[in-house]
Design an enzyme around this catalytic site. Structure first.
Site, mmCIF file in Angstrom:
data_model
loop_
_atom_site.group_PDB
_atom_site.id
_atom_site.type_symbol
_atom_site.label_atom_id
_atom_site.label_comp_id
_atom_site.label_asym_id
_atom_site.label_seq_id
_atom_site.Cartn_x
_atom_site.Cartn_y
_atom_site.Cartn_z
ATOM 1 N N VAL A 101 0.858 -1.180 0.000
ATOM 2 C CA VAL A 101 0.000 0.000 0.000
ATOM 3 C C VAL A 101 0.892 1.227 0.000
ATOM 4 C CG1 VAL A 101 -1.784 1.302 1.205
ATOM 5 C CG2 VAL A 101 -1.807 -1.195 1.278
ATOM 6 N N LYS A 103 1.078 5.787 -1.023
ATOM 7 C CA LYS A 103 0.304 7.016 -0.911
ATOM 8 C C LYS A 103 -0.728 7.125 -2.018
ATOM 9 C CE LYS A 103 3.946 9.563 -1.093
ATOM 10 N NZ LYS A 103 4.828 10.759 -1.192
ATOM 11 N N GLU A 104 -0.416 6.593 -3.188
ATOM 12 C CA GLU A 104 -1.301 6.783 -4.332
ATOM 13 C C GLU A 104 -1.688 5.475 -5.006
ATOM 14 O OE1 GLU A 104 0.513 9.606 -6.956
ATOM 15 O OE2 GLU A 104 -0.121 11.306 -5.743
ATOM 16 N N VAL A 186 6.241 -10.334 -10.068
ATOM 17 C CA VAL A 186 7.680 -10.606 -10.073
ATOM 18 C C VAL A 186 8.077 -11.182 -8.727
ATOM 19 C CG1 VAL A 186 9.975 -9.593 -10.229
ATOM 20 C CG2 VAL A 186 8.136 -8.741 -11.689
ATOM 21 N N GLY A 188 10.425 -11.530 -6.059
ATOM 22 C CA GLY A 188 11.654 -10.846 -5.679
ATOM 23 C C GLY A 188 11.460 -10.060 -4.397
ATOM 24 N N ASP A 222 10.898 8.949 -10.372
ATOM 25 C CA ASP A 222 10.574 8.725 -8.955
ATOM 26 C C ASP A 222 11.365 7.528 -8.427
ATOM 27 O OD1 ASP A 222 9.221 9.299 -6.536
ATOM 28 O OD2 ASP A 222 7.715 7.758 -6.961
ATOM 29 N N ASN A 227 11.312 1.276 -5.102
ATOM 30 C CA ASN A 227 10.672 0.752 -6.311
ATOM 31 C C ASN A 227 11.666 0.059 -7.238
ATOM 32 O OD1 ASN A 227 11.846 3.150 -7.321
ATOM 33 N ND2 ASN A 227 9.908 4.252 -7.036
ATOM 34 N N ASP A 239 6.799 0.683 -10.606
ATOM 35 C CA ASP A 239 6.143 1.969 -10.312
ATOM 36 C C ASP A 239 6.552 3.068 -11.298
ATOM 37 O OD1 ASP A 239 4.815 0.850 -8.188
ATOM 38 O OD2 ASP A 239 6.273 1.513 -6.697
#
Length: 289
Positions: A101, A103-104, A186, A188, A222, A227, A239
């Site tokens: 989970v 922020k967006e 994936v 990992g 980002d 990520n 992401d």
């Protein structure tokens, strides 16, 4: 809302029709009036009102009474609409618990022909103006409601991933529906949750993947240890909703920020130091790979 799979299985066709009707109505109305929901859903007025009340009790719709009674869907019901379409297309056959989970977004386990992950974008009301300023896919769309901002984010991320795969090590994109992006799962571990046996080699492999993306005119914008996944095959970058084209006026600054984030992590965790100029040289060199 109850578990997404349980909620989906408990919905009737009439419920899905009503939620989809409210979704359509929200393109032109902040609060969609009952008569328009009835018209768009094709249900009788009595059945529409009865099932809307049931959906309201389950918190799958919100309503407001001013000079008329109007409804909106929320992200829970938007999830169900997206899942309904993915199931109808036979792209998703089962759904499980949370993977993560943010922020967006929220990411769930799923199953299709292979193990999948579904990422539900969650751009919301409070962040929408900020998101709109920064994201390429919202340029020239100043009146897009917050619900559709999430759908545009998913569509943009799917387009970027489709462009990058398989040349760049990313999850294979499978489908997009509304604000839901489906990708191959994936196996990992996130970079920040593991210890690399050879940090220098790991860093160089990550930089090569950044370079391969740049060769396709994409900058992540980002990138960080949160990520980047490490799989048996090597680093996998995830992401991509904030990705920009290499022609973006701030692409160079964003690329340097991505690399600075990664270099800072490797210095903090492994005391591995690499100048930004060297990292940029590796990335630029990887463009020709």
């Amino acid at each position: 809302m109850e578990n997404l799979a349980e909620a989906f299985l408990s919905l009737s066709r009439e419920d899905i029709s009503l939620l989809a009707a409210i979704e359509r109505g929200m393109r032109t109305h902040e609060w969609v009036p009952t008569f328009l929901i009835t018209k768009l859903s094709g249900l009788s007025a009595g059945k529409s009102e009865y099932r809307l009340q049931r959906l309201y009790e389950r918190k799958l719709v919100v309503r407001e009474a001013q000079h008329y009674l109007g409804y909106q869907i929320n992200f829970d019901s938007y999830d169900l609409l997206a899942l309904s379409e993915l199931v109808r297309r036979d792209q998703v056959r089962g759904i499980g618990g949370e993977i993560g989970v943010g922020k967006e977004s929220i990411v769930l386990h799923a199953q299709g022909d292979v193990p999948l992950a579904i990422k539900f974008h969650r751009q919301g009301r409070t962040s929408f103006r900020h998101v709109r300023r920064l994201r390429d896919h919202l340029v020239d769309k100043p009146r897009v409601p917050w619900l559709y901002a999430a759908a545009l984010a998913a569509r943009r991320e799917f387009q970027v991933m489709t462009k990058l795969h398989p040349d760049v090590s990313i999850p294979r994109p499978v489908a997009v529906s509304r604000h839901a992006l489906v990708m191959e799962q994936v196996p990992g571990t996130l970079l920040n949750r593991m210890a690399l046996s050879d940090p220098e080699e790991g860093l160089r492999l990550i930089l090569h993947e950044v370079g391969r993306a740049l060769a396709l005119d994409i900058v992540h914008s980002d990138l960080s240890e949160f990520n980047i996944m490490i799989a048996a095959s090597g680093p996998v970058i995830i992401d991509w909703p904030q990705a920009v084209d290499a022609t973006h006026p701030h692409a160079t600054d964003l690329l340097q920020r991505d690399l600075s984030n990664v270099l800072s992590f490797f210095w903090r965790k492994y005391r591995l130091e690499m100048p930004l100029e060297e990292a940029l040289s590796i990335v630029r060199g990887a463009e020709g790979i």
